[in-house]
Design an enzyme around this catalytic site. Structure first.
Site, PDB file in Angstrom:
ATOM      1  N   SER A  61      31.913  43.771  35.668  1.00 19.55           N
ATOM      2  CA  SER A  61      33.152  43.970  36.432  1.00 19.55           C
ATOM      3  C   SER A  61      33.465  42.879  37.440  1.00 19.55           C
ATOM      4  CB  SER A  61      33.104  45.323  37.147  1.00 19.55           C
ATOM      5  OG  SER A  61      33.342  46.372  36.245  1.00 19.55           O
ATOM      6  N   LYS A  64      36.754  41.222  37.142  1.00 20.24           N
ATOM      7  CA  LYS A  64      37.990  41.715  37.751  1.00 20.24           C
ATOM      8  C   LYS A  64      38.504  40.806  38.863  1.00 20.24           C
ATOM      9  CE  LYS A  64      37.326  46.639  36.632  1.00 20.24           C
ATOM     10  NZ  LYS A  64      35.969  46.755  36.095  1.00 20.24           N
ATOM     11  N   SER A 121      36.807  49.822  41.120  1.00 22.06           N
ATOM     12  CA  SER A 121      36.500  49.032  39.919  1.00 22.06           C
ATOM     13  C   SER A 121      37.005  49.694  38.639  1.00 22.06           C
ATOM     14  CB  SER A 121      34.986  48.787  39.820  1.00 22.06           C
ATOM     15  OG  SER A 121      34.698  47.745  38.917  1.00 22.06           O
TER      16      SER A 121
END
Length: 391
Positions: A61, A64, A121
Site C-alpha cells: 500500500s 498509494k 488505506s
C-alpha cells in the site's frame, strides 16, 4: 592568460563522537531484520543511514503515495475538485483488502476518497480515484509509470493503483525511490501531513468509522505521517516522517523500512530508527564563507593573483561522526572579473557522492595588468627558470 582548471581536495575534519553512517545499523541490527531501510533529510535529500536502498521490492500500500500524488496533481491543474462527486464502479467496490466500504453506484466526493486512501488505506478508494482521474485503472497505471520516470524513480514499476498483489504481479519500488516520492509529496503537497491528525476516520452519512492506519503518531514525538504497507510478498512496510527541533534548528526526516516480519516488529524498528536519528542528528556548517579563501596565481591580473570565496555558507543537517571531503574546482580565469563573478565550485562529498555544491566567486574586482607590468613579470619568470637550471 588562461588559468588551467585545477582540482584541489581538502578534508574537513570533525571530531568523531559516534560510528560512521555505514555502521549505524549495527546498533540495533535492523539490517538483519528487514529487507531494506533508510533515513534521510527531507530538505536536502541527503541520506544519513541506508541499507539496500536501490533494490526494487514489493511495496504493497505504499503504492498509494503515487496514487495520491497523481490525484493531487489533477486537482492542482483544475481538472478535479475536492468536492467533485464520483460514482463508485462495481470494479472499485469489489476491491479486496483494506477498505472504505464503498458500494457500487454510491456517490462520494474526491475528498472523502482521499481520506479513505490515506487514513485507512482503502484499496477501493484507490481504484475509485484512479477511475476518476483516468477513466480506468489500467490508464491510471500508465500515468503512474510515466510519473515515476518524470520524478526520477529509477527502480519503480506499477501494475495497479492500490498495491495489492494481482495475477502474481506486485507494484515495486526501491527504498530510495520511496524516499524521493515521499519528499516530493511533502514539498509539493504539505497538506498530506494533516491526515496523521485524524486517529479515527468517520463519515457519518455513510455510517463509516475506522481507525487510522498511520502508526507512531503520538507515540514518537514529531511523527506526523506517512504510509504503511503490507502483503505476504512485501512483508510489513512503513514510511514515516518526523519533525525534529534542536535549539533554534528545526528539520524533518523521512524514514523507510521494508519487509519486517510482523506489525509489531515494524513499529518497534521504526521507533528505533527515529529515536536513533533524533539523538544523533545535528546542523553543521560545512562551508564557512567568512573563513574559506582560495588564492590563485593569475599573472595577467593586476595583483598577480585572484582570491576566491564561497558565495554563501553551506549548512547541512547531518549525523554526528560523519566526515566529509571537499573538492575545489577553479575554471579558466577570464579577466576582468567583478566581485561575485563565479569562477569555480566547492563540492562537498561523502564517501559515495556529491551531497552539495557552493559557487566559488571573486572576492573583489580584478582587472588585467598593464603591458609594462606583464612584461616585467614575464622576464622575472624567465630569470627564475634560468637561475634554477644553471649551476
Amino acid at each position: 592568460m588562461k588559468f588551467k582548471k585545477s582540482l584541489l581536495s581538502l578534508i574537513l575534519i570533525f571530531s568523531i563522537c559516534f560510528v560512521g553512517a555505514g555502521k549505524t545499523f549495527a546498533i540495533f541490527g535492523i539490517e538483519k531484520k528487514t529487507t531494506a531501510s533508510l533515513i534521510g533529510d527531507a530538505k536536502s535529500g541527503g541520506l544519513f543511514v541506508a541499507e539496500n536502498v536501490d533494490e526494487s521490492l514489493p511495496v504493497a500500500s505504499i503504492s498509494k503515495l503515487m496514487t495520491y500524488y497523481l490525484v493531487k496533481e489533477k486537482i492542482a491543474e483544475g481538472k478535479l475538485k475536492l468536492e467533485d462527486k464520483v460514482k463508485v464502479s462495481r470494479n472499485a467496490s469489489r476491491e479486496e483488502g483494506s477498505s472504505l466500504n464503498l458500494k457500487a453506484g454510491e456517490q462520494i466526493s474526491i475528498k472523502d476518497l482521499l481520506d479513505g486512501l490515506m487514513i485507512v488505506s482503502g484499496n477501493d478508494s484507490a481504484v475509485a480515484l484512479a477511475e476518476a482521474v483516468a477513466e480506468s485503472e489500467s490508464n491510471f497505471v500508465t500515468m503512474m509509470n510515466e510519473k515515476a520516470k518524470e520524478l526520477g524513480l529509477e527502480n519503480s514499476t506499477f501494475t495497479n493503483a492500490s498495491g495489492l498483489t494481482k495475477n502474481g504481479q506486485d507494484n515495486k519500488m526501491s527504498t530510495r525511490d520511496i524516499f524521493t516520492l515521499s519528499k516530493a509529496i511533502i514539498e509539493k503537497y504539505p497538506e498530506v501531513l494533516e491526515y496523521a491528525k485524524t486517529t479515527v476516520l468517520e463519515q457519518p452519512a455513510r455510517n463509516f468509522k475506522k481507525e487510522s492506519t498511520i502508526p507512531l503518531v503520538g507515540q514518537v514525538e514529531g511523527v506526523d505521517g506517512l504510509k504503511t504497507g503490507h502483503t505476504d510478498e512485501a512483508g510489513y512496510c512503513l514510511v514515516s516522517t518526523m519533525k525534529i527541533k534542536k535549539g533554534d534548528s528545526e528539520f524533518r526526516v523521512i524514514s523507510v523500512l521494508m519487509g519486517a516480519k510482523t506489525k509489531a516488529d515494524r513499529a518497534q524498528y521504526m521507533k528505533d530508527m527515529l529515536n536513533y536519528v533524533k539523538q544523533n542528528i545535528e546542523t553543521r556548517k560545512l562551508v564557512d564563507a567568512e573563513k574559506f579563501t582560495r588564492r590563485v596565481e593569475v599573472k595577467s591580473a593586476n595583483q598577480g593573483y585572484i582570491e576566491l570565496v564561497p558565495k554563501e555558507d553551506l549548512e547541512r543537517v547531518s549525523m554526528k561522526g560523519i566526515n566529509y571531503d571537499t573538492e575545489v574546482t577553479v575554471d579558466d580565469v577570464k579577466l576582468p572579473l567583478k566581485k561575485g563573478d563565479k569562477v569555480g565550485e566547492i563540492k562537498v562529498k561523502n564517501s559515495k557522492e556529491v551531497i552539495a555544491t557552493v559557487d566559488l566567486v571573486a572576492k573583489e574586482d580584478y582587472s588585467k595588468a598593464g603591458i609594462v607590468k606583464r612584461i616585467g613579470r614575464f622576464f622575472k619568470t624567465v630569470f627564475e627558470v634560468v637561475e634554477t637550471i644553471l649551476p
